[in-house]
Design an enzyme around this catalytic site. Structure first.
Site, mmCIF file in Angstrom:
data_model
loop_
_atom_site.group_PDB
_atom_site.id
_atom_site.type_symbol
_atom_site.label_atom_id
_atom_site.label_comp_id
_atom_site.label_asym_id
_atom_site.label_seq_id
_atom_site.Cartn_x
_atom_site.Cartn_y
_atom_site.Cartn_z
ATOM 1 N N LYS A 195 -2.749 5.771 -4.332
ATOM 2 C CA LYS A 195 -3.799 6.777 -4.278
ATOM 3 C C LYS A 195 -3.594 8.039 -4.853
ATOM 4 O O LYS A 195 -2.518 8.626 -5.061
ATOM 5 C CB LYS A 195 -3.837 6.824 -2.617
ATOM 6 N N ASP A 212 0.753 -0.997 -0.048
ATOM 7 C CA ASP A 212 -0.044 0.062 -0.209
ATOM 8 C C ASP A 212 0.799 1.299 -0.108
ATOM 9 O O ASP A 212 1.514 1.411 1.036
ATOM 10 C CB ASP A 212 -0.970 0.120 1.194
HETATM 11 P P1 NAD Z 1 0.528 1.424 12.049
HETATM 12 O O1 NAD Z 1 -0.360 1.130 12.641
HETATM 13 O O2 NAD Z 1 0.778 0.319 10.979
HETATM 14 O O3 NAD Z 1 1.858 1.555 13.006
HETATM 15 C C1 NAD Z 1 2.941 1.723 12.252
HETATM 16 C C2 NAD Z 1 4.211 2.046 13.495
HETATM 17 O O4 NAD Z 1 3.941 0.835 14.398
HETATM 18 C C3 NAD Z 1 5.581 1.465 12.913
HETATM 19 O O5 NAD Z 1 6.192 2.931 12.268
HETATM 20 C C4 NAD Z 1 6.362 1.137 14.113
HETATM 21 O O6 NAD Z 1 6.799 2.244 15.030
HETATM 22 C C5 NAD Z 1 5.263 0.286 14.885
HETATM 23 N N1 NAD Z 1 5.269 -1.120 14.851
HETATM 24 C C6 NAD Z 1 5.102 -1.849 13.360
HETATM 25 N N2 NAD Z 1 5.097 -3.164 13.730
HETATM 26 C C7 NAD Z 1 5.466 -3.272 14.829
HETATM 27 C C8 NAD Z 1 5.761 -4.562 15.476
HETATM 28 N N3 NAD Z 1 5.576 -5.612 15.288
HETATM 29 N N4 NAD Z 1 5.980 -4.084 16.793
HETATM 30 C C9 NAD Z 1 6.317 -2.903 17.588
HETATM 31 N N5 NAD Z 1 6.014 -1.692 16.668
HETATM 32 C C10 NAD Z 1 5.918 -2.239 15.566
HETATM 33 O O7 NAD Z 1 0.548 2.896 11.105
HETATM 34 P P2 NAD Z 1 0.557 3.603 9.773
HETATM 35 O O8 NAD Z 1 2.046 3.227 9.258
HETATM 36 O O9 NAD Z 1 0.205 4.865 9.846
HETATM 37 O O10 NAD Z 1 -0.481 2.707 8.665
HETATM 38 C C11 NAD Z 1 -0.263 1.874 8.170
HETATM 39 C C12 NAD Z 1 -0.190 2.087 6.643
HETATM 40 O O11 NAD Z 1 -1.616 2.402 6.344
HETATM 41 C C13 NAD Z 1 0.528 3.165 6.307
HETATM 42 O O12 NAD Z 1 1.918 2.613 6.216
HETATM 43 C C14 NAD Z 1 -0.128 3.599 5.021
HETATM 44 O O13 NAD Z 1 0.223 2.661 3.907
HETATM 45 C C15 NAD Z 1 -1.505 3.376 5.477
HETATM 46 N N6 NAD Z 1 -2.130 4.569 5.941
HETATM 47 C C16 NAD Z 1 -3.157 5.336 5.098
HETATM 48 C C17 NAD Z 1 -3.655 6.511 5.581
HETATM 49 C C18 NAD Z 1 -4.621 7.036 4.636
HETATM 50 O O14 NAD Z 1 -5.005 8.197 4.971
HETATM 51 N N7 NAD Z 1 -5.220 6.199 3.906
HETATM 52 C C19 NAD Z 1 -3.301 7.173 6.732
HETATM 53 C C20 NAD Z 1 -2.229 6.355 7.284
HETATM 54 C C21 NAD Z 1 -1.839 5.211 6.920
#
Ligand code: NAD
Length: 275
Positions: free
Chosen positions: A76, A46
């Protein structure tokens, strides 16, 4: 190699229920971390034009020798490109950066509060699907009125709405609307953008299964028929987040997590005012 479950979308195509998100990952990092994710067994990636890492994602896809029909690539359309000409141009540019001739899923990133242009953008996505350049089309951060409007104006229901969902912000009302209208819910920020990965209640649940809080949360998304796209650039966590197919939450675990829901639990922007 783990086998990720898939969901059937309303256009009869299938989408992996667990994918790899790359927000806040640079182009250079993306070329490495997407490579790690593909090696670990993820097949759904994504990205978005605003993440400015489509080139890195494209490089990693090209380097991994995986048949195209086994991959599921999402990008997107950004908020400044909702007019028809701008949307078509933005799509072409995304495809070129990704080095692809189609994407599996193209989403309108935000409805953009106060703007009336998102139905125009939706008509462009319908055209891209007809042309076969976006196999499935959907939206992101749309509330019920936004969804009702594009469905009423075009007769085409998005396959997916990608929204903020995690145990602290469960979005039950919007998810019910999705279920009633055949729209798949894709959870962004599935780990609460990292805010829930040290949660004690989730850690207690996880200890029963030898799993981490992150794995408990991802299992919760899967059990609720959601599509989750966790992000990490740490190879061990990339693998950890995919290692969730060999346990099940019991009814008491589910009740504990349901109780974590909080109207104020949003960690990202509110689509009603963002744009
Ligand atoms: P997420 O909930 O996936 O959290 C990511 C964070 O969690 C990482 O930076 C890391 O610090 C921590 N993490 C991940 N795996 C872990 C583990 N196993 N143990 C400990 N810590 C861990 O947050 P996100 O990145 O905001 O969301 C995921 C994806 O969703 C994004 O990368 C993006 O592709 C998408 N997204 C879309 C929108 C939208 O407006 N459509 C907005 C935000 C994110």
């Amino acid at each position: 190699m783990p086998t990720t479950p898939t969901l059937r979308l309303n256009d009869d195509r299938t989408m992996p229920q667990l994918g790899y998100g790359v927000w806040r990952v640079s182009n250079d990092e993306a070329s490495t971390s997407v490579g790690e994710a593909l090696k670990a067994g993820y097949r759904s990636i994504d990205t978005a034009s605003i993440y400015e890492n489509e080139e890195g994602v494209g490089k990693a896809i090209a380097a991994a020798d995986i048949p195209r029909d086994e991959l599921f690539i999402t990008t997107k359309l950004w908020n400044n490109s909702h007019s028809p000409d701008a949307a078509l141009k933005a799509f072409d540019e995304s495809l070129a950066r990704l080095r692809l001739d189609f994407v599996d899923l193209y989403l309108i990133h935000w409805p953009v509060a106060g703007s009336e242009a998102y139905p125009d953008a939706w008509r462009v996505l319908i055209r891209l699907r007809e042309e076969g350049r976006a196999k499935s089309i959907g939206v992101s951060n749309f509330n019920i009125p936004h969804l009702q409007r594009i469905i009423a104006e075009t007769g085409v229901t998005p396959a997916v709405n990608q929204i903020e969902v995690h145990p602290r912000f469960q979005q039950r009302e919007l998810r019910e609307f999705h279920a009633a209208n055949g729209i798949a819910t894709e959870s962004w920020g599935p780990l609460g953008q990292g805010s829930l990965v040290a949660n004690e209640e989730l850690a207690t649940i996880g200890r029963k299964y030898g799993k981490t809080p992150a794995q408990v949360i991802l299992r919760w998304h899967l059990d609720h028929g959601l599509i989750a796209i966790p992000k990490s650039v740490t190879p061990s966590r990339i693998r950890e987040n995919l290692d969730v197919f060999d346990f099940e939450l019991d009814a008491e675990d589910v009740r504990i997590i349901e109780r974590m829901d909080d109207k104020g639990g949003r960690v990202g922007p509110n689509p009603a005012v963002f744009g």
